[in-house]
Write a protein that holds these residues in place. Structure first.
Motif, PDB file in Angstrom:
ATOM      1  N   CYS A  50       0.116   3.682   1.383  1.00  0.00           N
ATOM      2  CA  CYS A  50       1.108   4.754   1.570  1.00  0.00           C
ATOM      3  C   CYS A  50       1.151   5.245   3.020  1.00  0.00           C
ATOM      4  N   HIS A  51      -0.031   5.429   3.610  1.00  0.00           N
ATOM      5  CA  HIS A  51      -0.063   5.933   4.987  1.00  0.00           C
ATOM      6  C   HIS A  51       0.074   4.755   5.947  1.00  0.00           C
ATOM      7  N   VAL A  52       1.176   4.041   5.813  1.00  0.00           N
ATOM      8  CA  VAL A  52       1.375   2.785   6.541  1.00  0.00           C
ATOM      9  C   VAL A  52       1.367   2.983   8.052  1.00  0.00           C
ATOM     10  N   GLU A  53       1.824   4.141   8.522  1.00  0.00           N
ATOM     11  CA  GLU A  53       1.946   4.341   9.965  1.00  0.00           C
ATOM     12  C   GLU A  53       0.598   4.304  10.671  1.00  0.00           C
ATOM     13  N   MET A  54      -0.514   4.477   9.903  1.00  0.00           N
ATOM     14  CA  MET A  54      -1.833   4.491  10.532  1.00  0.00           C
ATOM     15  C   MET A  54      -2.425   3.105  10.709  1.00  0.00           C
ATOM     16  N   ALA A  55      -1.886   2.144   9.999  1.00  0.00           N
ATOM     17  CA  ALA A  55      -2.520   0.823   9.937  1.00  0.00           C
ATOM     18  C   ALA A  55      -2.605   0.162  11.308  1.00  0.00           C
ATOM     19  N   ARG A  60      -7.503   5.167  16.689  1.00  0.00           N
ATOM     20  CA  ARG A  60      -6.855   6.311  17.320  1.00  0.00           C
ATOM     21  C   ARG A  60      -7.014   7.543  16.430  1.00  0.00           C
ATOM     22  N   HIS A  61      -6.895   7.346  15.137  1.00  0.00           N
ATOM     23  CA  HIS A  61      -7.053   8.463  14.214  1.00  0.00           C
ATOM     24  C   HIS A  61      -8.527   8.785  13.933  1.00  0.00           C
ATOM     25  N   THR A  62      -9.324   7.755  13.670  1.00  0.00           N
ATOM     26  CA  THR A  62     -10.704   8.025  13.212  1.00  0.00           C
ATOM     27  C   THR A  62     -11.657   8.352  14.352  1.00  0.00           C
ATOM     28  N   ARG A  63     -11.344   7.913  15.558  1.00  0.00           N
ATOM     29  CA  ARG A  63     -12.217   8.089  16.720  1.00  0.00           C
ATOM     30  C   ARG A  63     -13.559   7.398  16.552  1.00  0.00           C
ATOM     31  N   PRO A  69     -18.648   2.678   9.805  1.00  0.00           N
ATOM     32  CA  PRO A  69     -18.421   3.415   8.553  1.00  0.00           C
ATOM     33  C   PRO A  69     -17.626   4.699   8.802  1.00  0.00           C
ATOM     34  N   GLY A  70     -17.621   5.162  10.040  1.00  0.00           N
ATOM     35  CA  GLY A  70     -16.835   6.330  10.424  1.00  0.00           C
ATOM     36  C   GLY A  70     -15.356   6.024  10.566  1.00  0.00           C
ATOM     37  N   SER A  71     -14.944   4.799  10.244  1.00  0.00           N
ATOM     38  CA  SER A  71     -13.517   4.464  10.214  1.00  0.00           C
ATOM     39  C   SER A  71     -13.034   4.164   8.804  1.00  0.00           C
ATOM     40  N   ASN A  72     -13.851   4.481   7.836  1.00  0.00           N
ATOM     41  CA  ASN A  72     -13.443   4.289   6.439  1.00  0.00           C
ATOM     42  C   ASN A  72     -12.788   5.579   5.949  1.00  0.00           C
ATOM     43  N   CYS A  73     -11.516   5.503   5.558  1.00  0.00           N
ATOM     44  CA  CYS A  73     -10.763   6.715   5.186  1.00  0.00           C
ATOM     45  C   CYS A  73     -11.521   7.562   4.170  1.00  0.00           C
ATOM     46  N   THR A  74     -12.040   6.915   3.123  1.00  0.00           N
ATOM     47  CA  THR A  74     -12.651   7.709   2.049  1.00  0.00           C
ATOM     48  C   THR A  74     -13.926   8.403   2.533  1.00  0.00           C
ATOM     49  N   ASN A  75     -14.619   7.826   3.511  1.00  0.00           N
ATOM     50  CA  ASN A  75     -15.838   8.487   3.984  1.00  0.00           C
ATOM     51  C   ASN A  75     -15.549   9.855   4.599  1.00  0.00           C
ATOM     52  N   CYS A  76     -14.358  10.040   5.170  1.00  0.00           N
ATOM     53  CA  CYS A  76     -14.017  11.354   5.727  1.00  0.00           C
ATOM     54  C   CYS A  76     -13.166  12.193   4.776  1.00  0.00           C
ATOM     55  N   HIS A  77     -12.348  11.544   3.966  1.00  0.00           N
ATOM     56  CA  HIS A  77     -11.407  12.321   3.145  1.00  0.00           C
ATOM     57  C   HIS A  77     -11.790  12.414   1.668  1.00  0.00           C
ATOM     58  N   MET A  78     -12.718  11.577   1.230  1.00  0.00           N
ATOM     59  CA  MET A  78     -13.236  11.663  -0.144  1.00  0.00           C
ATOM     60  C   MET A  78     -14.752  11.540  -0.108  1.00  0.00           C
ATOM     61  N   ASP A 129     -11.848  20.401  19.187  1.00  0.00           N
ATOM     62  CA  ASP A 129     -11.419  19.562  20.299  1.00  0.00           C
ATOM     63  C   ASP A 129     -10.303  18.619  19.836  1.00  0.00           C
ATOM     64  N   ARG A 130     -10.420  18.183  18.608  1.00  0.00           N
ATOM     65  CA  ARG A 130      -9.475  17.216  18.070  1.00  0.00           C
ATOM     66  C   ARG A 130      -8.138  17.855  17.702  1.00  0.00           C
ATOM     67  N   THR A 131      -8.211  19.025  17.074  1.00  0.00           N
ATOM     68  CA  THR A 131      -6.980  19.628  16.564  1.00  0.00           C
ATOM     69  C   THR A 131      -6.372  20.619  17.552  1.00  0.00           C
ATOM     70  N   GLY A 132      -7.166  21.040  18.560  1.00  0.00           N
ATOM     71  CA  GLY A 132      -6.661  22.048  19.484  1.00  0.00           C
ATOM     72  C   GLY A 132      -6.649  23.435  18.884  1.00  0.00           C
TER      73      GLY A 132
HETATM   74  C1  HEC Z   1     -13.994  10.293  11.066  1.00  0.00           C
HETATM   75  C2  HEC Z   1     -13.280  10.986  10.055  1.00  0.00           C
HETATM   76  C3  HEC Z   1     -11.929  10.503   9.611  1.00  0.00           C
HETATM   77  C4  HEC Z   1     -11.605   9.248   9.121  1.00  0.00           C
HETATM   78  C5  HEC Z   1     -12.512   8.052   8.971  1.00  0.00           C
HETATM   79  C6  HEC Z   1     -10.230   9.316   8.733  1.00  0.00           C
HETATM   80  N1  HEC Z   1      -9.716  10.556   8.975  1.00  0.00           N
HETATM   81 FE1  HEC Z   1      -7.870  11.207   8.479  1.00  0.00          FE
HETATM   82  N2  HEC Z   1      -8.302  13.034   9.312  1.00  0.00           N
HETATM   83  C7  HEC Z   1      -9.507  13.400   9.830  1.00  0.00           C
HETATM   84  C8  HEC Z   1      -9.431  14.769  10.314  1.00  0.00           C
HETATM   85  C9  HEC Z   1     -10.567  15.560  10.950  1.00  0.00           C
HETATM   86  C10 HEC Z   1      -8.116  15.217  10.042  1.00  0.00           C
HETATM   87  C11 HEC Z   1      -7.539  16.611  10.333  1.00  0.00           C
HETATM   88  C12 HEC Z   1      -7.299  16.837  11.783  1.00  0.00           C
HETATM   89  C13 HEC Z   1      -6.203  15.992  12.296  1.00  0.00           C
HETATM   90  O1  HEC Z   1      -5.113  15.948  11.681  1.00  0.00           O
HETATM   91  O2  HEC Z   1      -6.403  15.360  13.337  1.00  0.00           O
HETATM   92  C14 HEC Z   1      -7.423  14.090   9.434  1.00  0.00           C
HETATM   93  C15 HEC Z   1      -6.090  14.107   9.016  1.00  0.00           C
HETATM   94  C16 HEC Z   1      -5.459  13.098   8.309  1.00  0.00           C
HETATM   95  C17 HEC Z   1      -4.088  13.155   7.814  1.00  0.00           C
HETATM   96  C18 HEC Z   1      -3.131  14.334   7.962  1.00  0.00           C
HETATM   97  C19 HEC Z   1      -2.695  14.506   9.369  1.00  0.00           C
HETATM   98  C20 HEC Z   1      -2.067  13.284   9.951  1.00  0.00           C
HETATM   99  O3  HEC Z   1      -2.555  12.851  11.027  1.00  0.00           O
HETATM  100  O4  HEC Z   1      -1.118  12.744   9.369  1.00  0.00           O
HETATM  101  C21 HEC Z   1      -3.847  11.975   7.171  1.00  0.00           C
HETATM  102  C22 HEC Z   1      -2.568  11.549   6.472  1.00  0.00           C
HETATM  103  C23 HEC Z   1      -5.058  11.174   7.268  1.00  0.00           C
HETATM  104  N3  HEC Z   1      -6.016  11.883   7.965  1.00  0.00           N
HETATM  105  C24 HEC Z   1      -5.207   9.905   6.745  1.00  0.00           C
HETATM  106  C25 HEC Z   1      -6.280   9.067   6.994  1.00  0.00           C
HETATM  107  C26 HEC Z   1      -6.322   7.654   6.630  1.00  0.00           C
HETATM  108  C27 HEC Z   1      -5.237   6.910   5.912  1.00  0.00           C
HETATM  109  C28 HEC Z   1      -7.526   7.183   7.067  1.00  0.00           C
HETATM  110  C29 HEC Z   1      -8.059   5.752   7.024  1.00  0.00           C
HETATM  111  C30 HEC Z   1      -7.287   4.809   7.817  1.00  0.00           C
HETATM  112  C31 HEC Z   1      -8.245   8.299   7.688  1.00  0.00           C
HETATM  113  N4  HEC Z   1      -7.447   9.408   7.633  1.00  0.00           N
HETATM  114  C32 HEC Z   1      -9.531   8.229   8.216  1.00  0.00           C
HETATM  115  C33 HEC Z   1     -10.651  12.640   9.882  1.00  0.00           C
HETATM  116  C34 HEC Z   1     -10.729  11.315   9.511  1.00  0.00           C
END
Ligand code: HEC
Ligand code: HEC
Ligand code: HEC
Ligand code: HEC
Length: 278
Positions: A50-55, A60-63, A69-78, A129-132
């Motif tokens: 569903c969150h195709v735009e992140m693929a 860039r998103h996970t840092r 393991p810090g790039s596994n979505c569920t490890n941070c969100h579930m 730092d990440r969200t401002g």
């Molecule tokens: C290292 C931890 C970490 C991982 C791994 C991670 N996220 Fe996140 N995510 C965050 C944090 C913190 C926020 C809230 C702050 C922000 O939006 O930057 C967030 C916000 C989001 C959001 C809402 C804001 C947005 O950017 O759209 C979505 C959707 C999301 N994550 C999806 C995902 C998906 C899909 C993955 C796997 C590819 C993933 N995240 C992996 C930490 C993580």
């Protein structure tokens, strides 16, 4: 199944504003023995469908590096913030790590469940730092002492169980090193809850030198205290792998145990009765 997964899902934005359901990730037929995750849904695909735009660029998103393991979505969100049969299980409400929520609810956040040697203040700073957004005010002890150590020693039974379990979780050991956890886990060999003792011993057995350490979590208190002593005596101060902030994990700069601080934390333990299933 307890039904908590269902209730958790109902509170997720992906359900409320999307169409996520159990079968987005699980399959009722192609069963993996334990959790029945659908083929291909063990990794990030479960979310990226569903969150195709992140693929295109996950880092860039996970840092974290893509293969961390810090790039596994569920490890941070579930993260594993629910308690199941003698183990921690993944919460099924999709949420983002947030220090204000941790402070308000006591529910550990994903960052500190992997970065066991870090304080809540460290996480607050990283997230600000990440969200401002402004960093929430963090109480004194959460500025000086690793969150996992506080949950382990003075948390309620649920927090102690989760912290103990994560001290044996491989991704968390990859992020935080190992060895320093052993003397803290040794204290939990005499926890009032047998389920907590069980998980503390499992985690201890993952620590260097403790693979063969025998322990009976239903033994009587004198026997448990003897095992606690034995574990503390067996432990050796870390040589190479000393955490960057030793006081934060209740060690001196030389790697010796800060015994008085540890005992003081245990004395302020939250002894509120809780029901942990065994
Ligand atoms: C290292 C931890 C970490 C991982 C791994 C991670 N996220 Fe996140 N995510 C965050 C944090 C913190 C926020 C809230 C702050 C922000 O939006 O930057 C967030 C916000 C989001 C959001 C809402 C804001 C947005 O950017 O759209 C979505 C959707 C999301 N994550 C999806 C995902 C998906 C899909 C993955 C796997 C590819 C993933 N995240 C992996 C930490 C993580
Ligand atoms: C976004 C993906 C996703 C959705 C949606 C989802 N799950 Fe899960 N579920 C997981 C993951 C990931 C695990 C952990 C698998 C692992 O770590 O081995 C899991 C584990 C479980 C477990 C095993 C718990 C344990 O470890 O003992 C049960 C039971 C479960 N889910 C039920 C459900 C139910 C019921 C629903 C629908 C209400 C649901 N899940 C929806 C991803 C999902
Ligand atoms: C069936 C599709 C679907 C799946 C599967 C799914 N999501 Fe979502 N998710 C959505 C939709 C739709 C939204 C709402 C987006 C919006 O409102 O802009 C959302 C929102 C989010 C948010 C934003 C939270 C907020 O408060 O704004 C996060 C974080 C998130 N999803 C993470 C995940 C993660 C992590 C997974 C995998 C474990 C996942 N999602 C799986 C569809 C899905
Ligand atoms: C599942 C485990 C896991 C989770 C969850 C996780 N990390 Fe990490 N993190 C790691 C690992 C492992 C490393 C070591 C380098 C690598 O593998 O990327 C790391 C490295 C880091 C680093 C750089 C090295 C350091 O220790 O200073 C920072 C900063 C960091 N993580 C911040 C965070 C933040 C903030 C969160 C929560 C939003 C988070 N991590 C969640 C596993 C995790």
């Amino acid at each position: 199944m307890t039904g908590r997964e269902y209730n958790g899902l109902l509170e997720s934005p992906c359900y409320q504003r999307g169409e996520m359901s159990c079968v987005s990730c699980h399959s009722m037929h192609k069963s993996d023995p334990d959790d029945q995750l659908a083929h291909g849904m063990r990794g990030n695909q479960a979310c990226l469908q569903c969150h195709v735009e992140m693929a295109a660029d996950i880092t860039r998103h996970t840092r974290h590096a893509a293969d961390s393991p810090g790039s596994n979505c569920t490890n941070c969100h579930m993260p594993h913030t629910s308690y199941g049969l003698l183990k921690a299980i993944r919460g099924h409400t999709i949420e983002t790590p947030d220090v204000a929520t941790t402070l308000a609810t006591g529910r550990p956040n994903a960052c500190n469940l992997c970065h066991l040697d870090k304080t809540l203040d460290w996480t607050a700073e990283q997230l600000a730092d990440r969200t401002g957004q402004a960093k929430p005010t963090v109480p004194g002890e959460h500025r000086t002492t690793a969150a996992s150590a506080l949950w382990l020693l003075k948390g309620d039974a649920g927090q102690r169980a989760l912290a103990a379990w994560h001290m044996g979780w491989q991704p968390a050991l990859a992020a935080s090193g190992s060895g320093w956890q052993s003397p803290l886990l040794a204290e939990l060999l005499n926890d009032p809850y047998s389920a907590v003792r069980y998980m503390a011993h499992k985690a201890l057995a993952r620590q260097p030198g403790f693979g063969e350490f025998e322990y009976d979590f239903v033994a009587d208190e004198p026997a448990r205290l003897a095992k606690r002593e034995a574990a503390l005596a067996k432990w050796k101060p870390p040589t190479g792998d000393v955490p960057g902030n030793p006081a934060g994990v209740l060690l001196s700069a030389d790697g010796l145990r800060l015994t008085n601080r540890v005992q003081r934390l245990i004395q302020t333990r939250d002894n509120r009765p809780m029901r942990l299933r065994e």
